[in-house]
Design a protein around this motif. Structure first.
Motif, PDB file in Angstrom:
ATOM      1  N   GLY A  19       1.017  -1.310  -0.022  1.00 22.83           N
ATOM      2  CA  GLY A  19      -0.014  -0.124  -0.172  1.00 22.83           C
ATOM      3  C   GLY A  19       0.887   1.485  -0.123  1.00 22.83           C
ATOM      4  O   GLY A  19       2.057   1.328   0.122  1.00 22.83           O
ATOM      5  N   GLY A  20       0.132   2.566  -0.097  1.00 17.39           N
ATOM      6  CA  GLY A  20       0.902   3.765  -0.225  1.00 17.39           C
ATOM      7  C   GLY A  20       0.847   4.543   0.855  1.00 17.39           C
ATOM      8  O   GLY A  20       1.038   5.723   0.766  1.00 17.39           O
ATOM      9  N   SER A  21       0.312   4.286   1.955  1.00 20.10           N
ATOM     10  CA  SER A  21      -0.016   5.172   3.071  1.00 20.10           C
ATOM     11  C   SER A  21       1.277   5.909   3.704  1.00 20.10           C
ATOM     12  O   SER A  21       1.274   6.735   4.544  1.00 20.10           O
ATOM     13  CB  SER A  21      -0.838   4.513   4.416  1.00 20.10           C
ATOM     14  N   MET A  22       2.602   5.238   3.312  1.00 20.60           N
ATOM     15  CA  MET A  22       3.729   5.646   4.146  1.00 20.60           C
ATOM     16  C   MET A  22       4.591   6.603   2.868  1.00 20.60           C
ATOM     17  O   MET A  22       5.770   6.870   3.123  1.00 20.60           O
ATOM     18  CB  MET A  22       4.534   4.603   4.618  1.00 20.60           C
ATOM     19  N   LYS A  80       3.599   2.399  10.338  1.00 16.83           N
ATOM     20  CA  LYS A  80       3.096   3.605  10.545  1.00 16.83           C
ATOM     21  C   LYS A  80       4.292   4.495  11.355  1.00 16.83           C
ATOM     22  O   LYS A  80       5.327   3.956  11.951  1.00 16.83           O
ATOM     23  CB  LYS A  80       1.954   3.910  11.395  1.00 16.83           C
ATOM     24  N   ARG A  81       4.450   5.864  11.294  1.00 18.92           N
ATOM     25  CA  ARG A  81       5.321   6.651  12.076  1.00 18.92           C
ATOM     26  C   ARG A  81       4.522   7.088  13.459  1.00 18.92           C
ATOM     27  O   ARG A  81       3.469   7.460  13.306  1.00 18.92           O
ATOM     28  CB  ARG A  81       5.619   7.852  11.167  1.00 18.92           C
ATOM     29  N   GLY A  95       0.182   7.657   9.138  1.00 17.70           N
ATOM     30  CA  GLY A  95       0.795   7.318   7.722  1.00 17.70           C
ATOM     31  C   GLY A  95       1.589   8.807   7.219  1.00 17.70           C
ATOM     32  O   GLY A  95       1.004   9.854   7.601  1.00 17.70           O
ATOM     33  N   ASP A  96       2.346   8.556   6.348  1.00 18.20           N
ATOM     34  CA  ASP A  96       2.733   9.899   5.722  1.00 18.20           C
ATOM     35  C   ASP A  96       1.910  10.408   4.548  1.00 18.20           C
ATOM     36  O   ASP A  96       1.846  11.434   4.198  1.00 18.20           O
ATOM     37  CB  ASP A  96       4.189   9.575   5.070  1.00 18.20           C
ATOM     38  N   SER A  97       0.958   9.473   3.946  1.00 15.08           N
ATOM     39  CA  SER A  97      -0.158   9.848   3.287  1.00 15.08           C
ATOM     40  C   SER A  97      -1.287   9.560   3.860  1.00 15.08           C
ATOM     41  O   SER A  97      -1.436   8.583   4.867  1.00 15.08           O
ATOM     42  CB  SER A  97      -0.125   9.278   2.027  1.00 15.08           C
TER      43      SER A  97
END
Length: 121
Positions: A19-22, A80-81, A95-97
């Motif tokens: 996935g693209g959440s980061m 996650k961050r 997430g970064d996004s």
């Protein structure tokens, strides 16, 4: 979502990002070296692998959903961050996004942490 592969008895795991959440820091398909979490101090800014929360989701103000059947909770893991800590054991992970993170499920216990990302391979 991530794929986790343990490296035997070593304190390391290999994790593949799904996935693209980061993004832009991490991309779908990236392979990460993760040090297993064993109670060591966590810091704001650490990227962690954690068990996916399965509790209630908080909807943003003004968003409603129609009543209907509730699907079974998804299990798995997230990357996650850590954005902040709340109290002694709760952390806000983002997430970064935009995606499935503490903006939807709230703070999570540090005990849900599987490991800390040390590098992208």
């Amino acid at each position: 979502m991530v794929d986790v592969h343990a490296l035997g008895w070593l304190p390391w795991r290999l994790v593949r990002v799904r996935g693209g959440s980061m993004e832009p820091a991490l991309h779908d398909g990236d392979l990460l070296l993760v040090r297993r979490y064993r109670g060591q101090p966590l810091r704001v800014g650490d990227i962690v692998v954690l068990h996916r929360p399965t509790g209630p989701v908080r909807l943003p103000p003004g968003v409603t959903v129609e009543a209907g059947p509730v699907p079974p909770p998804r299990t798995g893991r997230l990357v996650k961050r850590i954005a902040a800590f709340e109290g002694d054991d709760a952390m806000v992970v983002l997430g970064d996004s935009p995606g499935y993170d503490s903006r939807l499920f709230g703070p999570v216990p540090a005990s849900t942490t599987i490991g800390v990302v040390t590098r992208r391979l």
